[in-house]
Each structure stands twice: as C-alpha cells, then as structure tokens.
Motif scaffolding. Sequence first.
Motif, PDB file in Angstrom:
ATOM      1  N   ASP A   1      89.132  32.102 -26.211  1.00  0.00           N
ATOM      2  CA  ASP A   1      89.158  30.665 -25.955  1.00  0.00           C
ATOM      3  C   ASP A   1      88.363  29.873 -26.989  1.00  0.00           C
ATOM      4  N   GLY A   2      87.247  30.424 -27.471  1.00  0.00           N
ATOM      5  CA  GLY A   2      86.457  29.721 -28.487  1.00  0.00           C
ATOM      6  C   GLY A   2      87.298  29.461 -29.728  1.00  0.00           C
ATOM      7  N   THR A   3      88.117  30.426 -30.095  1.00  0.00           N
ATOM      8  CA  THR A   3      88.984  30.296 -31.264  1.00  0.00           C
ATOM      9  C   THR A   3      90.002  29.181 -31.052  1.00  0.00           C
ATOM     10  N   GLN A   4      90.593  29.147 -29.869  1.00  0.00           N
ATOM     11  CA  GLN A   4      91.602  28.119 -29.593  1.00  0.00           C
ATOM     12  C   GLN A   4      91.001  26.717 -29.592  1.00  0.00           C
ATOM     13  N   VAL A   5      89.809  26.589 -29.002  1.00  0.00           N
ATOM     14  CA  VAL A   5      89.163  25.269 -28.986  1.00  0.00           C
ATOM     15  C   VAL A   5      88.860  24.837 -30.418  1.00  0.00           C
ATOM     16  N   ALA A   6      88.354  25.773 -31.248  1.00  0.00           N
ATOM     17  CA  ALA A   6      88.044  25.452 -32.651  1.00  0.00           C
ATOM     18  C   ALA A   6      89.317  25.046 -33.400  1.00  0.00           C
ATOM     19  N   LEU A   7      90.423  25.729 -33.135  1.00  0.00           N
ATOM     20  CA  LEU A   7      91.687  25.397 -33.803  1.00  0.00           C
ATOM     21  C   LEU A   7      92.190  24.010 -33.403  1.00  0.00           C
ATOM     22  N   HIS A   8      92.030  23.650 -32.134  1.00  0.00           N
ATOM     23  CA  HIS A   8      92.403  22.293 -31.712  1.00  0.00           C
ATOM     24  C   HIS A   8      91.586  21.256 -32.470  1.00  0.00           C
ATOM     25  N   LEU A   9      90.275  21.501 -32.557  1.00  0.00           N
ATOM     26  CA  LEU A   9      89.367  20.559 -33.225  1.00  0.00           C
ATOM     27  C   LEU A   9      89.723  20.407 -34.702  1.00  0.00           C
ATOM     28  N   ALA A  10      90.152  21.517 -35.326  1.00  0.00           N
ATOM     29  CA  ALA A  10      90.417  21.529 -36.772  1.00  0.00           C
ATOM     30  C   ALA A  10      91.651  20.709 -37.150  1.00  0.00           C
ATOM     31  N   GLN A  11      92.388  20.221 -36.151  1.00  0.00           N
ATOM     32  CA  GLN A  11      93.524  19.343 -36.454  1.00  0.00           C
ATOM     33  C   GLN A  11      93.069  17.943 -36.864  1.00  0.00           C
ATOM     34  N   LYS A  12      91.790  17.643 -36.612  1.00  0.00           N
ATOM     35  CA  LYS A  12      91.255  16.312 -36.953  1.00  0.00           C
ATOM     36  C   LYS A  12      90.796  16.304 -38.415  1.00  0.00           C
ATOM     37  N   PRO A  13      90.651  15.115 -39.009  1.00  0.00           N
ATOM     38  CA  PRO A  13      90.121  15.049 -40.381  1.00  0.00           C
ATOM     39  C   PRO A  13      88.621  15.355 -40.411  1.00  0.00           C
ATOM     40  N   ALA A  14      88.184  15.964 -41.528  1.00  0.00           N
ATOM     41  CA  ALA A  14      86.828  16.529 -41.606  1.00  0.00           C
ATOM     42  C   ALA A  14      85.718  15.484 -41.515  1.00  0.00           C
ATOM     43  N   ARG A  15      85.821  14.456 -42.330  1.00  0.00           N
ATOM     44  CA  ARG A  15      84.642  13.611 -42.477  1.00  0.00           C
ATOM     45  C   ARG A  15      84.243  12.860 -41.198  1.00  0.00           C
ATOM     46  N   PRO A  16      85.178  12.169 -40.522  1.00  0.00           N
ATOM     47  CA  PRO A  16      84.760  11.483 -39.294  1.00  0.00           C
ATOM     48  C   PRO A  16      84.277  12.461 -38.218  1.00  0.00           C
TER      49      PRO A  16
END
Lengths: 233, 233
Positions: A172-187
């Motif tokens: 689950d930690g991996t999936q949550v991180a992958l969801h988050l990584a869809q956002k742009p980095a700087r903001p």
Amino acid sequence: MRRVRVHPLPTAALPEAEVMLVVDVIRATSTAVMFLESGVKALWLTAGLEEARALRQNGELLAGEVGGLKPPGFDFGNSPREVALAELWDRTVIHATTNGTKAAHKAAQVAREVLLASLLNAPAAAQQAARLGSEVAILCAGKEGQMGMDDLYTAGVLAQMLLAEGFEPVGDGTQVALHLAQKPARPLLEASEAALALAREGLGEDVAFCAQLGLSERVPRLLQRRGEALIFG
Amino acid sequence: MRRVRVHPLPTAALPEAEVMLVVDVIRATSTAVMFLESGVKALWLTAGLEEARALRQNGELLAGEVGGLKPPGFDFGNSPREVALAELWDRTVIHATTNGTKAAHKAAQVAREVLLASLLNAPAAAQQAARLGSEVAILCAGKEGQMGMDDLYTAGVLAQMLLAEGFEPVGDGTQVALHLAQKPARPLLEASEAALALAREGLGEDVAFCAQLGLSERVPRLLQRRGEALIFG
C-alpha cells in the motif's frame, strides 16, 4: 519477478531487500548527490555534529546544520545549492544528518546495496537500482518518526521509473506514493512541512533546487562502514 | 483556530488531541458502525478472541475473525454486510479486532473523545467530531504496523469534510490523505492489501460494502473502559 516496495517510514521491522534507495530529499540526500557531483570521492554520513567533528583527522570537510544553518567550525551547511557551486575534487566530506543517517543505518541492516536518492539523481538512481537487483525497496527517512510528503513523493517518482523498467509495485505504501507522484514536483515539495520549515529560515530556494529532476547522474553507494559512520562513494 | 491532523499509523508518540477518529475501514470500524445501526446498545472492543470469550457473562454476542472468517463459537464474523442484515435491538456485542482495538487504545491515551469512523458513517463522524472539539485527529489503524491505503483514503475523506466545516489541515500525513481522497472510493479501496486479502477469501463483496459513503448516521463513541476492553455506544 522484479519488485519495488516503498516504505513511508523507517519502522522497526523492515523486510530484507537486495537494493535499498534511501530518500531524505529536503535536504540530506539531495546535498549528498551534489557533493559527489562536485568531485567528492568519499562521503561519510554521521548522525551528530560532535561525531562529525571527532571523525575529522586531516583535511576532511565538515557539513551539517543546526536549525537549517551551518554550525560553527563547519565548511558547509546542508544546502545542495551551496555545494553545487563548490570545487571539491578528490576531497572527503563528513556529513552530519540526523534523519538521513538513521534511515541509511536501517537500510544497511537489511539490504545488500544501499544507494542515496533524490529527485536530482532519480533517473540514474532508479537505473542503478534496477541493475543491482530484482528486489528494490525505497526507504523514506521522514522527520523524527513522522512521514514526510516530500520523501513519499520522491519515492513515488523513483517507483514510477522502476515500473517503466518492468518492476511490479508491492504494498500500500508503494501505491500511495505512486498516486502522489502524479502531481508536479515543485508545488508538492513546497507544501511539505520540511519545505515550510526551510522557508521560515529564508532557505526556500533550496526547495526549488531539490525539485529539479535528473540534474545529476551520480548515485552515492554505500561502500563500507567505519564505527557509526557510513562511507558512500 | 480549528485544526485537523491525520496520523497514517498509530506510532508510539502521538500528540494529544481533543477528539480522535479511529479508522480501520476494512473492516473493523465499518462493522462497528453497522452493529450500532442494527440496534446494539453497547459495543465492547477487545484485542483477542480469548479475551472476548472470557468477557462474555450473559447474553452478549461475540464477533471476530480468524483469517477473515467467523471463529468457532462466535455469533458474527467481522463482516459489515452480515451485521447489516441482523436485528440486534438492545444487545451487547463483544467485538475482537486486533489492529482496530490497538489503535483505539492509543487514541484513548491521548484524546478526550474517541469515535470510530469509516466511509459508511463519514459525514456523521466528521460532523460529530467538529461538534466535540476544535483539535481533531484522525488515526489510521493500518495493519501490523504497516500503513493501509484504505485507511489513509478514508482519513482523507474525513479530513475533506472537516475542511468544509472550517478546519485547517496540519501536517504532511494530512496532505497526503487529502490528495488520495480525490480518487473514487471503490477502486481505491479494492486496490488495498486489506481488500486483496479479503478477495482471496471470497469476501470481496465486503469491500464494496465498506466503500459506500454515508450509509449510516451512527458514530460509535468511547463511553468507558473495563479492563482491557473499550466500551462504545
């Protein structure tokens, strides 16, 4: 089967992995990458400032921070921007960092290979991890036992790159991180507690620096251990 | 200032909060809500099956699970669907649940009010939390010390509702949960490890049940403690 697993925090019971990528993106592992980029041949990670001072024998440079700033008698703060401007060919740096070193020690206990990763070296770090093993874990350092959104985001970006290399995501930690990584980095990075704390010290530019993807090909790799210090090169 | 903070895991050092919402959405806190919905007047949470058996004195019903299924001699498994079909007016249920009870005990140590929340009662739980205090924390039970995406998602949905009531989000865990809560409930829950484990036991329908938002107005509230049991009503 090649698998990647993200650990949102360095908890007590980490499962074994062939390769572990340690992430403390604001700012320890970003700064570590820039040390190698600037020519440093060996980077010693230690947990405390006093330990770092005691390890210095001849000519090693000291890096560390107190409340975001360079401690008295140290050569560098924990700023990747400052390190990027330095010429450090063949030097040895002793780098004191609390959460990053703690996480690297945890990683060293369970993994055959330990690498330091940030957004600055993410493509190179993912590629090297994929070369070194088929069971890759990504360990977020967090901050004093709390999950850091900046680290989890970076872990998601690394996991995405490993998925592109044919790895399967586990947990689950991996999936949550992958969801988050869809956002742009700087903001995303700028909204994290670590970034807000730096901004309060007037160091907000460091966060923008850490948000750059793929600036460096250098991937600090754990070579040996000396006492409580971990030596990367 | 009214503030909400999500804790992705019940770690050792939880800060104090006026109100704590405990989330173990697949399935303990969803089942707990359905017990109250079915007429139960008191719900005792215990950590183990033996403890639950030992607490039974006269007429209490036992609920719990071994590998997802109802243990020998118990009246209910840990299935909210099964409970939804029962008529339990004025009964007392002793509910054995490992991670949920552990998290509720942690919550009881640091919070003045402890409520059980799931997607089934999320709107009512958020409203009641907002009525009871201005410092609200949401505690994800997780699974044996690992973060659960299902719980973090539910925490994000609850946090969203509190934001709509004028609360400010605090901390990186809260922000990560809020990002996750932008996704639709059912596919998110179904991709979690807890859901995959249930599906392997043929209990996938329970996950679809747990993904329903606002089915119930009932919010189990901690009334008292008896030994190691926590009594909700």
